[in-house]
Design a protein around this motif. Structure first.
Motif, PDB file in Angstrom:
ATOM      1  N   GLY A 203      48.209  39.876  43.144  1.00 31.62           N
ATOM      2  CA  GLY A 203      47.079  40.582  42.540  1.00 31.62           C
ATOM      3  C   GLY A 203      46.891  40.211  41.084  1.00 31.62           C
ATOM      4  N   LEU A 204      47.995  39.997  40.379  1.00 33.38           N
ATOM      5  CA  LEU A 204      47.941  39.563  38.983  1.00 33.38           C
ATOM      6  C   LEU A 204      47.207  38.231  38.846  1.00 33.38           C
ATOM      7  CD1 LEU A 204      51.469  40.223  37.395  1.00 33.38           C
ATOM      8  CD2 LEU A 204      49.284  40.919  36.452  1.00 33.38           C
ATOM      9  N   GLY A 205      47.618  37.255  39.646  1.00 34.48           N
ATOM     10  CA  GLY A 205      47.034  35.924  39.540  1.00 34.48           C
ATOM     11  C   GLY A 205      45.561  35.898  39.875  1.00 34.48           C
ATOM     12  N   LEU A 206      45.185  36.567  40.984  1.00 34.44           N
ATOM     13  CA  LEU A 206      43.780  36.582  41.390  1.00 34.44           C
ATOM     14  C   LEU A 206      42.931  37.370  40.396  1.00 34.44           C
ATOM     15  CD1 LEU A 206      44.136  37.147  45.254  1.00 34.44           C
ATOM     16  CD2 LEU A 206      43.788  35.001  44.026  1.00 34.44           C
ATOM     17  N   GLY A 207      43.465  38.476  39.913  1.00 31.96           N
ATOM     18  CA  GLY A 207      42.724  39.295  38.969  1.00 31.96           C
ATOM     19  C   GLY A 207      42.584  38.660  37.607  1.00 31.96           C
ATOM     20  N   TYR A 208      43.514  37.777  37.263  1.00 33.52           N
ATOM     21  CA  TYR A 208      43.472  37.148  35.938  1.00 33.52           C
ATOM     22  C   TYR A 208      42.379  36.093  35.861  1.00 33.52           C
ATOM     23  CZ  TYR A 208      45.321  35.409  31.498  1.00 33.52           C
ATOM     24  OH  TYR A 208      45.454  35.060  30.176  1.00 33.52           O
ATOM     25  N   ILE A 209      42.251  35.244  36.896  1.00 28.89           N
ATOM     26  CA  ILE A 209      41.347  34.088  36.771  1.00 28.89           C
ATOM     27  C   ILE A 209      39.906  34.385  37.180  1.00 28.89           C
ATOM     28  CG2 ILE A 209      43.207  32.417  37.035  1.00 28.89           C
ATOM     29  CD1 ILE A 209      42.308  31.972  39.920  1.00 28.89           C
ATOM     30  N   SER A 210      39.702  35.268  38.159  1.00 27.24           N
ATOM     31  CA  SER A 210      38.347  35.421  38.698  1.00 27.24           C
ATOM     32  C   SER A 210      37.345  35.974  37.689  1.00 27.24           C
ATOM     33  CB  SER A 210      38.374  36.307  39.943  1.00 27.24           C
ATOM     34  OG  SER A 210      37.082  36.403  40.500  1.00 27.24           O
ATOM     35  N   PRO A 211      37.635  37.068  36.978  1.00 29.31           N
ATOM     36  CA  PRO A 211      36.646  37.568  36.014  1.00 29.31           C
ATOM     37  C   PRO A 211      36.385  36.583  34.886  1.00 29.31           C
ATOM     38  CG  PRO A 211      38.339  39.222  36.455  1.00 29.31           C
ATOM     39  CD  PRO A 211      38.818  37.938  37.038  1.00 29.31           C
TER      40      PRO A 211
END
Length: 518
Positions: free
Chosen positions: A123-131
């Motif tokens: 969740g950290l990785g996906l949440g960091y790059i997408s926005p």
């Protein structure tokens, strides 16, 4: 769930791009909690009757999974769009806390590794790059400002989570005092804290999911001239795919730049409290109390957060390459000053450390804009995900370098300024390497560029122009009611994230004043 489809998240006409920053901040303020694990570390150690290393691995696994998930799922993020990605991130991050709560309740540490470390780390990785990649597409005229706004939230998230976590532990365990050093909360309090945080972060992140939009193909902000941007040094209007980016020397040079900058910053961040106490140690005692050292940590956190916005925004004016020359060149000078004369003046020591941490935070926030300049917007999120493996590597290398030197010098609580000279000067050498790598970065060769069609428009590579235009007109109503609704959301969303950031600022300043008040 069709509502998560990329086609249904294309912005309609009249959609304000200023709704996207609070959507990004909602996610980054949530996942920024990763840097607040020290609040309950002692409680986990006592509950599971394990070592500091055993519990510390939970955080390490999460950071490693951040880098791996961002790198592996980067192309998928670009394909499905930010709404689906942020939803998956919210589910993983929130459920990671709930699985950890189950692990505490069952007395099974491996469930905490699985929950917070593996599931939460994804969740950290996906949440960091997408926005971040979405903001770059909405703000082609000010990419540094855009990425700075989002990644500032990651730094601010830790400042919010630290006091909130302490108060939750105290709420579920009235005997626990978060203001007492070494205090340990009960297992039940840990279960309650993890559960509330998991549910709370899920709700906050869902606000971001509902608000996020991608611009329709061909959209540009009013008054923005892409041709003028194309004339700027080191900026391209062409595009490079994530796969091709790995074949360019520019990617690996920038990987080295980020790795050295992050490694150097972690050198101070991980040892902030004992660092200032040891630098001003005279004989067996120190002139800096534990309370004052806490104020120092608060100031570093503030500069870490502020540097993400200030320096990244500045890079829009002076350029990304010159900005990194400041991070790395001035950072090397400041590290050398700290190692040699830092112990002679409290003001000098604090000033150098705070500036170094502002460079550390700024390096994170400026990197996505640097990638956009070099590789275009086509798959910038996927490229950013692969670049974040430098963070994972630095998260391992930084502590290893510093701890190896300090372990050879003596026991904690007995060290002085001299013990830190070797690790700090090692950081100077690393920053010089990064400085040289940054100097070597040149525009990407045209042979790595995608065909013109793949790089056209903000949402290029994902949908055709006709589809995008139809979706842009039909995705949401554009009447007076819709305009009023957008205006309401604009006020409400900014109010929510602003309150959280102001709370973080207040907490930091109220703690930092103790540094000079004793």
């Amino acid at each position: 769930m069709r509502v998560l489809d990329r086609e249904r998240s294309v912005a309609s006409r009249g959609y304000s791009r200023w709704l996207v920053p609070p959507a990004a901040l909602a996610v980054h303020l949530s996942i920024g909690q990763a840097y607040a694990t020290s609040v309950y570390k002692n409680s986990l150690i006592a509950h599971f009757d394990t070592s500091q290393t055993g519990v510390g691995l939970v955080f390490s696994v999460a950071i490693v999974m951040l880098g791996l998930s961002a790198a592996v799922f980067g192309p998928w993020v670009e394909r499905v769009g930010p709404r689906t990605t942020m939803f998956v991130s919210a589910v993983c991050w929130g459920s990671g806390f709930l699985v950890s709560a189950l692990g505490v309740a069952a007395g099974q540490l491996w469930l905490v590794y699985l929950g917070y470390g593996v599931i939460g780390g994804i969740g950290l990785g996906l949440g960091y790059i997408s926005p971040v990649s979405t903001l770059i597409k909405w703000f082609p005229d000010r990419p540094g400002l855009a990425t700075g706004m989002a990644i500032m939230g990651f730094g601010g998230g830790a400042l919010v989570a630290t006091p909130v976590s302490g108060r939750l532990l105290a709420f579920f365990d009235p005997v626990y005092d978060p203001g007492t050093a070494g205090a340990v909360a009960s297992g039940g309090a840990l279960v309650g804290m993890f559960t509330v945080l998991g549910l709370g972060y899920f709700v906050l992140m869902m606000m971001g999911v509902l608000l996020i939009r991608v611009p329709p193909e061909g959209w540009v902000p009013e008054g923005y001239d892409p041709a003028r941007t194309a004339k700027a040094p080191m900026v391209t209007t062409a595009s490079v795919s994530a796969a091709n980016s790995l074949r360019t020397p520019q990617f690996w040079l920038l990987w080295t730049v980020l790795f050295t900058n992050v490694t150097a910053g972690i050198g101070i961040l991980e040892h902030a409290s004992p660092l200032i106490q040891d630098f001003f140690r005279d004989g067996g005692g120190t002139a800096v109390t534990a309370v004052a050292a806490g104020g120092f940590v608060g100031m570093l956190s503030l500069f870490n957060m502020a540097g993400r916005f200030v320096w990244s925004s500045t890079s829009d004016i002076i350029g990304r390459k010159p900005t990194y020359m400041v991070y790395l060149g001035a950072g090397a000078v400041l590290y050398a000053l700290m190692a040699t004369v830092g112990g002679g003046s409290m003001l000098l020591f604090v000033a150098t450390a705070c500036l170094i941490l502002s460079f550390y935070g700024g390096g994170f926030a400026t990197a996505p804009a640097y990638l956009r300049d070099l590789f275009g917007t086509y798959q910038v999120g996927a490229i950013h995900g692969r670049l974040l493996t430098a963070w994972s590597a630095a998260g391992v290398a930084g502590p290893l370098i510093v701890n190896a030197f300090l372990d050879a010098e003596g026991e904690p609580g007995t060290l002085t300024q001299g013990a830190y000279q070797a690790p700090l000067l090692t950081m100077v050498g690393l920053l010089v390497v990064g400085f040289v790598a940054n100097l070597l970065i040149r525009p990407v060769s045209k042979r790595f560029h995608e065909p013109a069609r793949a790089g056209t428009g903000a949402a290029a590579g994902d949908q055709g122009g006709d589809t995008a235009e139809r979706t842009a007109e039909g995705a949401a109503p554009t009447g007076d009611g819709a305009v009023r609704a957008r205006g309401t959301w604009l006020v409400v969303s900014w109010a929510i994230v602003s309150v959280l950031l102001l709370y973080a600022l207040f907490r930091v300043l109220s703690t930092a004043v103790l540094l000079f008040a004793g």
